[in-house]
Design a protein around this motif. Structure first.
Motif, short mmCIF file in Angstrom:
data_model
loop_
_atom_site.label_atom_id
_atom_site.label_comp_id
_atom_site.label_asym_id
_atom_site.label_seq_id
_atom_site.Cartn_x
_atom_site.Cartn_y
_atom_site.Cartn_z
N ASP A 45 -66.13 0.49 -19.92
CA ASP A 45 -65.78 -0.65 -20.61
C ASP A 45 -64.03 -0.94 -20.85
N VAL A 76 -74.00 -9.00 -31.64
CA VAL A 76 -74.05 -8.13 -30.53
C VAL A 76 -73.80 -6.75 -31.03
N LYS A 77 -75.03 -5.88 -30.82
CA LYS A 77 -74.73 -4.50 -30.96
C LYS A 77 -74.51 -3.88 -29.73
N HIS A 78 -73.33 -3.22 -29.45
CA HIS A 78 -72.90 -2.56 -28.26
C HIS A 78 -72.36 -1.09 -28.27
N GLN A 79 -72.80 -0.45 -27.35
CA GLN A 79 -72.57 0.88 -27.58
C GLN A 79 -71.29 0.87 -26.44
N ASP A 88 -82.14 -5.16 -26.94
CA ASP A 88 -81.07 -4.49 -26.24
C ASP A 88 -79.87 -4.89 -27.22
N GLU A 89 -78.84 -5.74 -26.94
CA GLU A 89 -77.67 -5.76 -27.82
C GLU A 89 -77.76 -6.99 -28.55
#
Length: 689
Positions: free
Chosen positions: A179, A171-174, A155-156
């Motif tokens: 948001d 954290v890797k967040h799209q 996931d993130e």
């Protein structure tokens, strides 16, 4: 930011003699260490018992100054390898005893040489470090275990580590349309006291491999990818509580902005979610709070209706009612009132008293039942082997419970990640009751696990080909499940990763070699994780005279060398600062911890810093007091002399005579704007110097 080496500006003497290093043991780890040391520009010699038959690094012999065949514990062999002129010796054979004995021999021949040893004997390593000095030891399995644990989370989550008691995660967040950041925030606005942006891109298929290659003023849009480092919420609260200086103005701002309520709400939600794993504890908390509230409320009611009764007697009277003493209380003992007054008690009050007794009996009975259940459960668990229950969904399947596997399992448990272990052989007795286990044939075991409900599958047996076979079988049964594969050969890893893009392939030797090589230059490596295809190191520096970092602003360290400063400490007795400000200037004795990749560490070692290519043009001030404040801000952020900043602000329009990095310059422009000073960026003209 420029990325080609032709743009480097050396700050060291280019005629400085290259450092000499000695690598003992040319197995997979040793070969990768040689390759990385050569990337640093070092002169490398090597010793091995025999010439390696399996060359995992092509043209390795061309990278070596000399290769000696012999026993690295022998004085004559070490002398032939120029141990007296070596800065560091890396002892990475597969035999810990050989490594330790060779370390003793090397120390006798060269008292100043740095010893980097492959060893898993933690207590012995600590004692040797204290007695030998300039000694550090690592175990490749422990280094790689954290990488597998983080990869299992998927996931993130890209990384997780601890600093000074604070838990940090990468954290890797799209960005999604829902948001709070979407279409409102600029990328630079995500940087706070507890968060730092590491990378941003609006193209999910392409992610820059270096830090700071993002536009600070870009708006966050749905679909954008943002990678950031943050202090986790629980430890953030702890840090705030530990800060001795928290003035009334800051507290008022927190209250006005609603942050106090927000933090409290998040803490309660976290505790509630945690207690959800223990239903009995959750019920006990509800019952206890309810009984306590009724106790206090009843005490107040009886005190108000019977003024002649003091609050202590009302307190004990309410307790009697909650414990089922309705008949005792109204049979004669009546808050110091004559018996006949009890009969004249208002009907609602007598009904309230009866209600207290009924509710109290119910809730207190539940508490007794929970306590009895807990005591009996603990007794049975003490006498019987306890096998944890199989999780239902969103769990990790860990295949291979060797030393690496058990270390990965321990890290996942620390991160509160449910998991199931699969092993073809028996495991340690101490490990049996820690997680759900399936012992036996791995093919059959995969059929007993509902792979469709798993979060990821991590295969870490001691055989590359077996790991690949198991991963392919798992993918056939559950094509959407994230698969993590352990390998030992870098080129085998690369080929597998290209042929099977759904799998994340981690080479133990390649990961560990970057840590050993960085440690060879005297760096203290605190942790390691992966930034897509790059290995990222958490590195600690103690600033000394002559260091390439000495007297630099953190902005120059960050953007000049491509690292991310995450902790700064002025001295041993000074408080640590997480996510320090860019205008902090380093000095001898300071402590600095950064995120860096191998390329960044090499640039720091060689003193090759990226050039500054932007300049700030100051146009005008909108208030007279902004002249003084603007000069202070310019001097603080740019690092120029105060006299230079004063001269600029008193002769507007004008441009700052020194060049800055783009993010540094943009930050200065934003700060000046808040002070009502108009400024903008322009490319730096070399002839202005």
């Amino acid at each position: 930011m420029p990325s080609s080496e032709s743009n480097y500006q050396p700050v060291k003497d280019s005629q400085t003699k290259l450092d000499q290093f000695l690598v003992c043991g040319l197995g997979s780890l040793g070969q990768h260490c040689v390759a990385i040391l050569k990337e640093y520009g070092a002169v490398v010699n090597a010793i091995d018992q025999e010439e390696p038959k399996n060359w995992q690094v092509p043209n390795l012999l061309d990278l070596l100054e000399q290769l000696l065949i012999g026993d690295c514990r022998q004085t004559s062999i070490l002398e032939q390898a120029n141990i007296s002129q070596c800065r560091t010796i890396l002892l990475v054979t597969g035999n810990e005893r050989v490594n330790i004995e060779a370390a003793f021999a090397a120390r006798l021949l060269n008292p100043q040489v740095r010893l980097v040893v492959r060893s898993d004997k933690q207590n012995l390593n600590e004692l040797l470090s204290q007695n030998l000095g300039n000694f550090i030891a690592f175990e490749p399995n422990q280094i790689s275990a954290s990488g597998f644990a983080i990869a299992a989370l998927g996931d993130e989550n890209l990384g997780c580590f601890q600093l000074e008691g604070h838990q940090l995660r990468v954290v890797k967040h799209q960005i999604k349309a829902s948001d709070q950041w979407s279409n409102k925030w600029r990328v630079c606005e995500m940087n706070t006291l507890y968060r730092r942006v590491l990378n941003h891109t609006n193209n999910p298929s392409y992610l820059p491999q270096e830090f700071h290659q993002w536009e600070p003023e870009a708006r966050l849009q749905p679909g954008d990818i943002v990678i950031y480092l943050e202090v986790t919420e629980q430890l953030k609260a702890k840090q705030l509580n530990n800060q001795p200086k928290y003035n009334l103005q800051q507290l008022w701002q927190e209250i006005v902005l609603g942050r106090v309520y927000k933090n409290l709400k998040q803490k309660i939600a976290y505790l509630w979610q945690t207690s959800d794993r223990y239903q009995s504890l959750r019920v006990a908390i509800i019952c206890g709070i309810t009984v306590f509230f009724l106790w206090c409320f009843g005490t107040v009611i009886y005190s108000l209706n019977y003024p002649d009764t003091n609050i202590v007697e009302a307190f004990y009277g309410t307790a009697m009612l909650l414990l089922g003493g309705y008949g005792d209380l109204f049979g004669g003992i009546n808050f110091k009132t004559p018996p006949e007054l009890a009969e004249r008690m208002p009907g609602w009050l007598r009904l309230f008293s009866l209600g207290l007794t009924v509710i109290g009996i119910g809730f207190v009975g539940v508490l007794y039942a929970l306590l009895t259940n807990a005591l009996l459960s603990s007794r049975f668990q003490f006498f019987n082997n306890y096998q944890p229950l199989m999780p239902k969904n969103n769990y990790v399947v860990l295949i291979g419970l060797n030393r690496v596997g058990q270390r990965v399992a321990a890290l996942l448990q620390e991160l509160k990640q449910p998991l199931v272990g699969i092993s073809s052989t028996a495991v340690n007795a101490d490990f049996i009751n820690k997680i759900p286990l399936i012992i036996g044939n791995i093919s059959d075991a995969l059929g007993k696990v509902n792979l469709a409900n798993t979060k990821s599958i991590v295969v870490v047996t001691d055989d590359d080909m077996e790991n690949l076979e198991i991963a392919l079988m798992a993918h056939v049964q559950s094509p959407t499940t994230h698969v993590v594969i352990r390998t030992y050969d870098r080129y085998f890893s690369d080929n597998v990763a290209r042929l099977f893009p759904y799998a994340q392939v981690l080479c133990t030797s390649a990961i560990s070699a970057e840590v050993f090589a960085a440690a060879a230059f005297g760096e203290n490596i605190l942790s390691v994780f992966h930034f897509d295809t790059k290995t990222i190191l958490v590195v600690e520096y103690m600033i000394e005279a002559g260091d390439t970092l000495n007297e630099l602003l953190l902005a120059e360290v960050a953007y000049g060398y491509g690292v991310v400063p995450i902790l700064y400490q002025k001295s041993k007795r000074s408080p640590v600062k997480l996510m320090p400000t860019d205008h902090t200037r380093l000095a001898v004795g300071d402590r600095l911890i950064v995120l860096a990749n191998s390329n960044s560490l090499q640039r720091i070692e060689r003193g090759e810093i990226f050039p500054r290519t932007w300049q700030v043009q100051v146009e005008k001030v909108l208030a007279q007091d902004a002249i003084f404040d603007g000069a202070n801000e310019i001097s603080l952020i740019s690092g120029c002399k105060m006299s230079t900043a004063r001269k600029l602000m008193n002769n507007l329009p004008g441009q700052l005579p020194i060049a800055l990095y783009k993010q540094q310059a943009l930050y200065l422009v934003r700060r000046l704007s808040k002070l009502r000073v108009t400024a903008h960026l322009k490319p730096f003209a070399q002839d202005t110097e």
